[in-house]
Design a protein around this motif. Structure first.
Motif, PDB file in Angstrom:
ATOM      1  N   GLY A 108      -4.710  14.976  20.038  1.00 23.43           N
ATOM      2  CA  GLY A 108      -5.261  14.178  18.969  1.00 23.43           C
ATOM      3  C   GLY A 108      -4.572  12.799  18.714  1.00 23.43           C
ATOM      4  N   SER A 109      -3.631  12.488  19.343  1.00 21.45           N
ATOM      5  CA  SER A 109      -2.984  11.334  18.817  1.00 21.45           C
ATOM      6  C   SER A 109      -1.994  10.756  20.103  1.00 21.45           C
ATOM      7  CB  SER A 109      -2.056  11.430  17.909  1.00 21.45           C
ATOM      8  OG  SER A 109      -1.213  10.154  17.553  1.00 21.45           O
ATOM      9  N   VAL A 110      -2.251   9.557  20.275  1.00 21.08           N
ATOM     10  CA  VAL A 110      -1.351   8.807  21.469  1.00 21.08           C
ATOM     11  C   VAL A 110       0.092   8.953  20.848  1.00 21.08           C
ATOM     12  CG1 VAL A 110      -3.168   7.247  22.135  1.00 21.08           C
ATOM     13  CG2 VAL A 110      -1.360   6.515  20.436  1.00 21.08           C
ATOM     14  N   MET A 111       0.411   9.241  19.589  1.00 18.89           N
ATOM     15  CA  MET A 111       1.909   9.225  18.915  1.00 18.89           C
ATOM     16  C   MET A 111       2.499  10.562  19.457  1.00 18.89           C
ATOM     17  SD  MET A 111       1.493   6.329  18.207  1.00 18.89           S
ATOM     18  CE  MET A 111       3.265   5.911  17.894  1.00 18.89           C
ATOM     19  N   GLU A 112       2.051  11.245  20.068  1.00 19.87           N
ATOM     20  CA  GLU A 112       2.616  12.663  20.559  1.00 19.87           C
ATOM     21  C   GLU A 112       3.498  12.198  21.879  1.00 19.87           C
ATOM     22  OE1 GLU A 112       3.228  15.668  20.829  1.00 19.87           O
ATOM     23  OE2 GLU A 112       2.057  16.890  19.557  1.00 19.87           O
ATOM     24  N   TYR A 113       4.351  13.288  22.102  1.00 21.61           N
ATOM     25  CA  TYR A 113       5.126  13.455  23.555  1.00 21.61           C
ATOM     26  C   TYR A 113       4.406  14.673  24.059  1.00 21.61           C
ATOM     27  CZ  TYR A 113       9.470  11.051  21.588  1.00 21.61           C
ATOM     28  OH  TYR A 113      10.251   9.849  21.131  1.00 21.61           O
ATOM     29  N   ALA A 114       3.555  14.416  24.911  1.00 16.26           N
ATOM     30  CA  ALA A 114       2.792  15.612  25.576  1.00 16.26           C
ATOM     31  C   ALA A 114       3.396  15.478  26.945  1.00 16.26           C
ATOM     32  CB  ALA A 114       1.253  15.180  25.483  1.00 16.26           C
ATOM     33  N   PRO A 115       3.320  16.922  27.590  1.00 16.38           N
ATOM     34  CA  PRO A 115       3.930  16.889  28.993  1.00 16.38           C
ATOM     35  C   PRO A 115       2.482  16.316  30.109  1.00 16.38           C
ATOM     36  CG  PRO A 115       3.022  18.888  27.945  1.00 16.38           C
ATOM     37  CD  PRO A 115       3.185  17.840  26.950  1.00 16.38           C
ATOM     38  N   ALA A 153      -6.573  18.412   5.789  1.00 13.39           N
ATOM     39  CA  ALA A 153      -6.893  19.611   6.479  1.00 13.39           C
ATOM     40  C   ALA A 153      -7.808  19.947   7.647  1.00 13.39           C
ATOM     41  CB  ALA A 153      -7.220  20.553   5.169  1.00 13.39           C
ATOM     42  N   GLU A 154      -8.294  18.745   7.795  1.00 18.03           N
ATOM     43  CA  GLU A 154      -9.367  18.734   8.979  1.00 18.03           C
ATOM     44  C   GLU A 154      -8.589  19.194  10.322  1.00 18.03           C
ATOM     45  OE1 GLU A 154     -11.662  15.335   9.211  1.00 18.03           O
ATOM     46  OE2 GLU A 154     -12.178  15.427   6.992  1.00 18.03           O
ATOM     47  N   PRO A 155      -8.946  20.045  10.969  1.00 17.13           N
ATOM     48  CA  PRO A 155      -8.070  20.457  12.194  1.00 17.13           C
ATOM     49  C   PRO A 155      -7.648  19.305  13.254  1.00 17.13           C
ATOM     50  CG  PRO A 155      -9.861  22.244  11.879  1.00 17.13           C
ATOM     51  CD  PRO A 155     -10.207  20.903  11.125  1.00 17.13           C
ATOM     52  N   GLN A 156      -8.649  18.493  13.685  1.00 16.00           N
ATOM     53  CA  GLN A 156      -8.358  17.295  14.306  1.00 16.00           C
ATOM     54  C   GLN A 156      -7.472  16.198  13.914  1.00 16.00           C
ATOM     55  OE1 GLN A 156     -12.019  15.624  16.229  1.00 16.00           O
ATOM     56  NE2 GLN A 156     -12.014  17.395  17.845  1.00 16.00           N
ATOM     57  N   LEU A 157      -7.035  16.197  12.677  1.00 19.31           N
ATOM     58  CA  LEU A 157      -5.900  15.525  12.067  1.00 19.31           C
ATOM     59  C   LEU A 157      -4.692  15.974  11.875  1.00 19.31           C
ATOM     60  CD1 LEU A 157      -8.490  13.614   9.470  1.00 19.31           C
ATOM     61  CD2 LEU A 157      -8.130  13.148  11.820  1.00 19.31           C
ATOM     62  N   ALA A 158      -4.459  17.074  12.680  1.00 19.92           N
ATOM     63  CA  ALA A 158      -3.002  17.926  12.555  1.00 19.92           C
ATOM     64  C   ALA A 158      -1.992  16.680  12.534  1.00 19.92           C
ATOM     65  CB  ALA A 158      -3.111  18.879  13.518  1.00 19.92           C
ATOM     66  N   PHE A 159      -0.950  17.129  11.675  1.00 17.44           N
ATOM     67  CA  PHE A 159       0.158  15.815  11.630  1.00 17.44           C
ATOM     68  C   PHE A 159       1.139  16.701  11.422  1.00 17.44           C
ATOM     69  CE2 PHE A 159       2.813  13.156   8.858  1.00 17.44           C
ATOM     70  CZ  PHE A 159       3.152  12.544   9.912  1.00 17.44           C
ATOM     71  N   ALA A 160       2.542  16.352  12.119  1.00 18.50           N
ATOM     72  CA  ALA A 160       3.735  16.582  11.705  1.00 18.50           C
ATOM     73  C   ALA A 160       4.713  15.632  12.498  1.00 18.50           C
ATOM     74  CB  ALA A 160       4.491  17.980  12.200  1.00 18.50           C
ATOM     75  N   ARG A 180       0.809  -1.042   0.159  1.00 15.51           N
ATOM     76  CA  ARG A 180      -0.101  -0.067   0.006  1.00 15.51           C
ATOM     77  C   ARG A 180       0.986   1.123  -0.099  1.00 15.51           C
ATOM     78  NH1 ARG A 180      -5.396   0.220   3.387  1.00 15.51           N
ATOM     79  NH2 ARG A 180      -5.937  -1.202   1.871  1.00 15.51           N
ATOM     80  N   ARG A 181       0.714   1.977  -0.837  1.00 17.51           N
ATOM     81  CA  ARG A 181       1.467   3.259  -1.103  1.00 17.51           C
ATOM     82  C   ARG A 181       1.671   4.292   0.113  1.00 17.51           C
ATOM     83  NH1 ARG A 181      -0.492   7.866  -2.016  1.00 17.51           N
ATOM     84  NH2 ARG A 181      -2.562   8.155  -3.000  1.00 17.51           N
ATOM     85  N   ALA A 182       2.571   4.634   0.426  1.00 13.59           N
ATOM     86  CA  ALA A 182       2.479   5.647   1.580  1.00 13.59           C
ATOM     87  C   ALA A 182       2.250   7.114   1.132  1.00 13.59           C
ATOM     88  CB  ALA A 182       3.952   5.755   2.189  1.00 13.59           C
ATOM     89  N   ASP A 183       1.664   7.847   2.065  1.00 13.37           N
ATOM     90  CA  ASP A 183       1.118   9.344   1.817  1.00 13.37           C
ATOM     91  C   ASP A 183       1.882  10.119   2.613  1.00 13.37           C
ATOM     92  OD1 ASP A 183      -0.111  11.736   1.808  1.00 13.37           O
ATOM     93  OD2 ASP A 183      -1.413  10.833  -0.043  1.00 13.37           O
ATOM     94  N   ALA A 184       2.682  11.024   2.220  1.00  9.79           N
ATOM     95  CA  ALA A 184       3.219  11.953   3.445  1.00  9.79           C
ATOM     96  C   ALA A 184       2.607  12.974   4.199  1.00  9.79           C
ATOM     97  CB  ALA A 184       4.477  13.028   2.592  1.00  9.79           C
ATOM     98  N   ARG A 185       1.065  13.007   4.004  1.00 14.15           N
ATOM     99  CA  ARG A 185       0.251  13.814   4.751  1.00 14.15           C
ATOM    100  C   ARG A 185      -0.079  12.859   6.119  1.00 14.15           C
ATOM    101  NH1 ARG A 185      -3.927  14.915  -0.168  1.00 14.15           N
ATOM    102  NH2 ARG A 185      -3.005  12.882  -0.673  1.00 14.15           N
ATOM    103  N   ILE A 186       0.059  11.422   6.145  1.00  6.53           N
ATOM    104  CA  ILE A 186       0.005  10.678   7.431  1.00  6.53           C
ATOM    105  C   ILE A 186       1.301   9.944   7.523  1.00  6.53           C
ATOM    106  CG2 ILE A 186      -1.557   9.167   8.153  1.00  6.53           C
ATOM    107  CD1 ILE A 186      -3.344   9.299   5.699  1.00  6.53           C
ATOM    108  N   GLY A 187       1.610   9.783   8.890  1.00  3.95           N
ATOM    109  CA  GLY A 187       2.631   9.423   9.383  1.00  3.95           C
ATOM    110  C   GLY A 187       2.564   7.843   9.486  1.00  3.95           C
ATOM    111  N   THR A 241      -2.004  20.325  19.560  1.00  4.10           N
ATOM    112  CA  THR A 241      -2.349  21.604  19.367  1.00  4.10           C
ATOM    113  C   THR A 241      -3.884  21.582  19.187  1.00  4.10           C
ATOM    114  OG1 THR A 241      -2.051  21.644  16.849  1.00  4.10           O
ATOM    115  CG2 THR A 241      -0.299  22.355  18.572  1.00  4.10           C
ATOM    116  N   ILE A 242      -4.888  20.618  19.230  1.00  7.71           N
ATOM    117  CA  ILE A 242      -6.008  20.646  18.610  1.00  7.71           C
ATOM    118  C   ILE A 242      -7.033  21.054  19.446  1.00  7.71           C
ATOM    119  CG2 ILE A 242      -5.388  18.847  16.875  1.00  7.71           C
ATOM    120  CD1 ILE A 242      -7.281  17.023  18.430  1.00  7.71           C
ATOM    121  N   TYR A 243      -6.754  21.110  20.879  1.00  3.43           N
ATOM    122  CA  TYR A 243      -7.722  21.512  21.872  1.00  3.43           C
ATOM    123  C   TYR A 243      -7.512  22.715  22.660  1.00  3.43           C
ATOM    124  CZ  TYR A 243      -9.094  16.466  21.255  1.00  3.43           C
ATOM    125  OH  TYR A 243      -9.431  15.300  20.819  1.00  3.43           O
ATOM    126  N   THR A 244      -8.551  23.354  23.029  1.00  3.85           N
ATOM    127  CA  THR A 244      -8.371  24.733  23.415  1.00  3.85           C
ATOM    128  C   THR A 244      -8.052  24.432  24.975  1.00  3.85           C
ATOM    129  OG1 THR A 244     -10.649  24.581  24.248  1.00  3.85           O
ATOM    130  CG2 THR A 244     -10.316  25.679  22.002  1.00  3.85           C
TER     131      THR A 244
END
Length: 901
Positions: A543-550, A600-607, A288-295, A523-526
Motif C-alpha cells: 500500500g506504500s512505497v515507504m515499506e520495506y517489502a521483500p 481506519a480504511e484498510p488500504q490506508l493501514a499505517f505503522a 501544518r500540524r502533524a497527526d500521528a495517524r499519518i506518517g 498487509t493490505i493485499y491478499t
C-alpha cells in the motif's frame, strides 16, 4: 593559515576555486575561466574608509582590502590571493541565515562519504542550523540559534523568559580582520579562519570508527572553493586529519582498533566540507500540524507562551512550500515546482529509472490539483554549480568502498515552520552492481534471525531500505539464475536492476518529501492479488512505497508478478494530501481532521519505525508481505530451501568460482531469519492501531490464539526441528570462500572463515528464535493477554509456549538415537538460557514466568537422567548430557537456596 599563493580570477556568478594553502597535499580543481565584474554599487577601494584605527584595533578596512577583488552575492566577499573576507554590515548582524553542512569529498568508509548530507539528528556531518553573526568587541562569533523554544505573539513576559531560559550555541569565532568602514560601518572577517576548525566533528567520528588518534590538522587545511550569488554563499573547506601514531588491529582490549581500508597512507586523510549559507524565507511557511495517524517527519517546537494546552509541544509536518499559480483552478502548475537535479555523477544507464521514480510522485500531487509539481533536471557535465549547494535538491551517486545504506534521502528543514529547504538523495554504487560484494557473500556465519528487525529503529531519520532492497535483488537474481529462468548478464536481469532502482528512488524521494516509513502497508493485499502479475503491474505489491517489502518471487513454474514496488500505493496519495493539499486558513483544521479520520480504511493501514522497534504489533514490521503472514512465511521458507537445494546440483562455469554457492546459501539463510522474525511477531502479538475514537476499532487488539499457535508450529517445523536445517555433504565440500576477499579481510584484520561454518550459521538462526521466546517482554505479553480477552476467548498461554519449545529442542531424548552436533549446539544454547534465567530471577519481572521456567528445568533434568540411563549415545553426546545435567543442578539448587534465604 593561508599564505603566499598567486591570485586566481573569479568564476561565473561569483564562483572561484581558491588556491591551495602552503603545505597542503593534493591539487585543487582548475580556476574558473572568467572574471566576475563587481556589481553596481559594490564597494571599491576608492570609496573605502582609510582613516587610521584606534590603538589596539584591527587594521583599517582600506588596508586589508587593498588589491582585493569583490565577489557580490548574499554577503559581499573580498578576495585577495587565497584569503577571503566576508563584509558584515551592521544590519547583517541582525539577520538570520540557514547553514547547511555536507561532505563534498570523503574516504568511502566509516560513514565519511563524499556527497552525504547532514541529518537533523546530527549523527553524520553536524546539524543544519539557523545561525547569526554576533560582534563581541574585536571578535565575530557565529551562533547557532535555539529554535526549539518559541514565544509567539507580543507577550513581553514570555519573550523575556524565553531569552533568559534558553541559550544559543557557539559554532565558530574569529578575530575581526578590519576596523569598521568609515561610511558603511561594516567590518571584515576572514572566512577561512572562521570555518577552519573541525566544525562537523569528523575527527571524533574517525576516532570512534577506528579507535585511532585522528585529529584535525589546521595547518594543512584550507578553503578551496567559493561561490557567491544573491541567495547563496557556498564554500568548501578541505580539512586534513592526521594520526600521530597507529594502534595495530587486533591489539588487546575490546573493541580493537582498525584501519581505514581506502587510504594510500593510513596516517593522513582529507575530508572536504561543503557549507551553504542561505537566507531564511522572509515569510515562514504556514505550519501544518502533524497527526500521528499519518506518517510525516515533523518539526517540534515548545511554545513557552501558551500555558493552556496539555503539552507545550507543537509538531509541524515537514513539507516543501508548494503553492498554485492559479489558486482557483482545479488543476494548476505550482508557482515554484519541487525540482530534483540528477547529479552528473549518476551513471547514464540508471538516470531514466531514477527520473521515473522521482516523477512517479506527480501522480499524488495531481490528485490534489497540482500539475507537474515535481520536476527533474540533469546537471550538465560542465556546470559551474554543485548539486550540494543549499538551493538545489539532488540525486547523487556515491562510489563508497563498502556498502553501508544502499540509498538515503535526508532533507534540511526550516525549524520555524517545518518547510523543507533542501534534500540530497544518495545512491551507493555497490548496491546496483551484480552484488558480488554485498555483505551477504559471507566469509563467516550468516546473520541471526534478529537481523530481520534491523530497521530504521529508534532514529526515524535513518533508512536502510536501499541496502535491504539491494540484497533482495541479489537474492532474486541468484534464485532465478539457479532455476535457469534468468541469465545474470541478460536484458531481463538488467530490467530487474532498473526496477529495483525505481523502487528505491520512489522510497527515498518519499522521505525527501517528508514521508516516514509505513511498515503496515505490506498487509493490505491478499495472496491471490499478489500472485496476479496483472494486478501487481497496476497496484504494486504494498500500500506504500515507504515499506520495506521483500522481493516478490513466485514459486517455480508460476507466473512472476512485479518483483519490486512499481508505483505509488493508496497510502502515499493520502499522506501527500494531508501535507500538501492547499487549504484556506479558516478551513484547514476541519479539513485536516476529515483527511486523518480516514485512517481506519484498510488500504490506508499505517505503522512506522517506533511501532516496529517496540516489537509488539505483528503487522508493524519489515519483510512481510500479504494479508496472511503464515502463508507468506510458508512461501518464503520454500523459496529459501529451493535455493539451497539447487546449489547442490548447480553447474558452474570455468570462469566462476565456488564462492557463488556460499553466497546463495547465505542469502537463503538470511531470508529464513527474516521470515522467522515475521512469525515470532505473531506470538503474543497485539495490533496497535492509531485510530481516534469513532473509527469503530479498538486501538489494542490481541492476535487470535489460533494464529499464534500456527506461527509457533511453523517456526518449530522450519527452524527448530531435528531435520529443519541440513546441507548435503557434497554441497558443503564445494562452498569455498572468495579467496581474493579472504586475502583482503586478513590484511585488514577482519574475521575470516575458510571452511563454511554450517553449525555456526544454523545456530545463529536458531538463537534468533530462542532469544525472544525466553524474553521478559514476551512472557509479560502472554501472561497479560487474558486481561484483554472476553470470557470464552482462547489464548496461547506461556506454559504452552515453554512446553512446545522444550519438546522441539529436546525431543531427541526419546528413544536410543545419538545426538548429532547441530542438535547438541541448540540444546546447549537453550539450557544456558534456562539456567541463566533461574540464576538471575530479577531478569524476569513476572513470578509466573519464573515458576514455569523452574518447572521446565525440573522436567528436563528428569528427561536427561532417563536418556543417560539408556544406550546409544556417543562420547560427545554423553558428555553433552552430563554437562547439561550439572548446569541444571547448579541452577536449580542456587535458586532454591536464594528463595529460602
Amino acid at each position: 593559515m593561508l599564505t603566499g599563493c598567486a591570485s586566481l580570477p573569479a568564476g561565473p556568478a561569483g564562483a572561484v576555486d581558491a588556491p591551495q594553502a602552503a603545505g597542503a597535499a593534493g591539487a585543487v580543481g582548475a580556476a574558473a575561466p572568467a572574471a566576475a565584474a563587481s556589481a553596481p554599487g559594490a564597494p571599491t577601494l576608492a570609496r573605502a574608509g582609510a582613516e587610521a584605527p584606534a590603538a589596539g584595533a584591527p587594521p583599517a578596512f582600506a588596508v586589508v582590502s587593498r588589491g582585493a577583488e569583490t565577489l557580490p552575492g548574499l554577503l559581499t566577499v573580498w578576495r585577495k590571493d587565497e584569503r577571503h573576507w566576508i563584509e558584515l554590515r551592521p544590519e547583517d548582524f541582525e539577520r538570520q541565515f540557514f547553514l547547511s553542512p555536507k561532505i563534498a569529498t570523503g574516504i568511502g568508509s566509516a560513514g565519511v562519504y563524499g556527497g552525504l548530507m547532514a541529518s537533523s539528528s546530527g549523527q553524520s556531518v553536524g546539524r543544519p542550523q539557523i545561525v547569526q553573526f554576533r560582534k563581541v568587541g574585536n571578535l565575530v562569533q557565529l551562533l547557532a540559534l535555539n529554535s526549539a523554544f518559541i514565544a509567539p505573539g507580543e507577550g513581553v513576559a514570555a519573550k523575556a523568559a524565553l531569552q533568559a531560559g534558553y541559550s544559543p550555541s557557539l559554532i565558530a569565532s574569529a578575530a575581526l580582520a578590519s576596523s569598521p568602514h568609515s561610511e558603511r560601518k561594516s567590518v571584515l572577517v576572514d572566512l577561512g579562519l572562521l570555518f577552519q576548525g573541525d566544525l562537523a566533528g569528523i575527527g571524533a567520528a574517525l576516532q570512534r570508527s577506528y579507535r585511532q588518534s585522528y585529529a584535525h590538522d589546521t595547518r594543512n587545511s584550507a578553503l578551496v572553493r567559493l561561490r557567491n550569488a544573491e541567495g547563496l554563499l557556498a564554500f568548501e573547506m578541505r580539512n586534513h586529519y592526521a594520526a600521530s601514531s597507529l594502534a595495530s588491529p587486533g591489539a588487546p582490549g575490546a573493541p580493537a582498533p582498525s584501519l581505514p581500508p581506502t587510504l594510500p597512507e593510513l596516517r593522513s586523510l582529507f575530508v572536504t566540507l561543503h557549507y551553504s549559507l542561505t537566507p531564511l524565507p522572509a515569510e515562514p511557511l504556514r505550519p501544518r500540524r502533524a497527526d500521528a495517524r499519518i506518517g510525516h517527519f515533523v518539526t517540534t517546537v515548545h511554545d513557552v507562551a501558551d500555558e493552556l494546552p496539555r503539552s507545550p509541544k507543537r509538531r509541524h509536518v515537514n513539507r516543501w512550500r508548494l503553492e498554485k499559480q492559479d489558486p482557483q483552478a482545479a488543476m494548476s502548475p505550482p508557482k515554484k515546482p519541487i525540482t530534483f537535479w540528477i547529479d552528473r555523477s549518476v551513471p547514464l544507464r540508471y538516470r531514466d529509472s531514477l527520473r521515473a521514480g522521482i516523477l512517479e510522485w506527480n501522480k499524488a500531487f495531481a490528485a490534489i490539483g497540482f500539475q507537474d509539481a515535481i520536476r527533474v533536471e540533469q546537471q550538465p557535465d560542465d556546470a559551474a554549480f554543485d548539486t550540494l549547494d543549499g538551493d538545489k535538491a539532488s540525486v547523487r551517486w556515491m562510489s563508497n568502498a563498502e556498502a553501508s545504506f544502499g540509498a538515503i534521502g535526508p532533507s534540511h528543514v526550516d525549524p520555524r515552520s517545518g518547510e523543507i529547504l533542501d534534500a540530497d538523495i544518495a545512491f551507493e554504487s555497490l548496491s546496483s552492481r551484480a552484488l558480488r560484494t554485498l555483505r551477504s557473500q559471507l566469509l563467516g556465519p550468516t546473520a541471526a534471525a534478529s537481523e530481520g528487525s534491523d530497521h530504521a529503529g529508534h532514529d526515524p531519520a535513518m533508512c536502510q531500505h536501499g541496502d535491504h532492497a539491494a540484497e533482495q535483488l541479489g537474492y532474486a537474481l541468484d534464485l532465478l539464475s539457479s532455476r535457469g529462468d534468468l541469465d545474470p548478464d541478460s536484458p531481463e536481469a538488467e530490467a530487474f536492476v532498473q526496477a529495483y532502482l525505481k523502487d528505491v528512488a520512489m522510497h527515498e524521494v518519499g522521505h525527501a518529501l517528508g514521508l516516514r516509513h509505513n511498515f503496515r502497508a505490506s498487509t493490505i493485499y491478499t495472496e491471490a492479488q499478489l500472485a496476479d502479475p496483472a494486478f501487481t503491474a497496476v497496484h504494486g505489491q504494498t500500500g506504500s512505497v515507504m515499506e520495506y517489502a521483500p522481493v516478490h518471487l513466485a514459486p517455480a513454474g508460476q507466473p512472476q508478478p512485479e518483483p519490486f514496488q512499481s508505483t505509488l500505493g493508496p497510502y502515499d496519495y493520502w499522506a501527500v494530501e494531508y501535507a500538501y493539499k492547499p487549504l484556506a486558513p479558516e478551513e484547514e483544521e476541519a479539513e485536516l481532521q476529515r483527511i486523518a479520520a480516514r485512517s481506519a480504511e484498510p488500504q490506508l493501514a499505517f505503522a512506522t519505525d517506533e511501532d516496529n522497534a517496540v516489537g509488539l504489533d505483528p503487522e508493524a514490521q519489515v519483510f512481510d508481505l500479504g494479508a496472511d503472514p503464515i502463508v507468506h512465511a510458508r512461501k518464503r521458507f520454500a523459496l529459501a530451501r529451493e535455493l539451497i537445494q539447487r546449489q547442490g546440483q548447480r553447474a558452474l562455469r570455468s570462469d566462476q568460482d565456488y564462492s557463488v554457492l556460499r553466497r546463495s546459501v547465505a542469502y537463503a539463510l538470511r531470508d529464513m531469519g527474516r521470515v522467522s522474525t515475521v512469525l515470532l511477531r505473531q506470538i503474543g502479538g497485539v495490533r496497535t492501531l492509531r485510530d481516534h475514537p469513532g473509527s469503530g476499532r479498538d486501538p489494542l487488539q490481541p492476535l487470535p490464539a489460533a494464529t499464534q499457535r500456527e506461527a509457533l508450529g511453523l517456526l518449530i517445523q522450519q527452524v527448530l526441528a531435528p531435520d529443519a536445517l541440513q546441507l548435503a555433504p557434497a554441497l558443503l565440500r564445494r562452498m569455498a570462500p572468495d579467496f581474493a576477499e579472504r586475502q583482503d579481510a586478513l590484511r585488514l584484520g577482519g574475521p575470516v572463515t575458510t571452511d563454511y561454518p554450517l553449525t555456526a550459521a544454523v545456530l545463529d538462526l536458531q538463537r534468533g528464535v530462542l532469544a525472544p521466546v525466553y524474553s521478559d517482554a514476551l512472557a509479560s505479553r502472554l501472561l497479560d493477554a487474558h486481561e484483554k480477552l472476553d470470557a470464552g476467548q482462547e489464548r496461547l498461554g506461556l506454559a504452552e509456549l515453554y512446553q512446545r519449545i522444550g519438546r522441539a529442542v529436546w525431543g531427541d531424548l526419546d528413544g536410543t538415537a545419538d545426538l548429532p552436533p547441530l542438535r547438541r549446539e541448540l540444546q546447549r544454547d537453550q539450557v544456558n538460557r534456562l539456567a541463566g534465567l533461574l540464576l538471575r530471577p530479577a531478569s524476569l519481572s513476572r513470578a509466573d514466568a519464573r515458576s514455569l521456567l523452574r518447572q521446565e528445568a525440573l522436567g528436563l533434568r528428569q528427561a536427561v537422567e532417563a536418556r543417560l540411563a539408556r544406550p546409544g549415545l556417543g562420547a560427545e553426546a554423553r558428555a553433552h548430557l552430563q554437562d547439561t545435567l550439572e548446569t541444571l543442578r547448579q541452577a536449580l539448587d542456587a535458586t532454591t537456596l536464594r528463595a529460602g534465604g
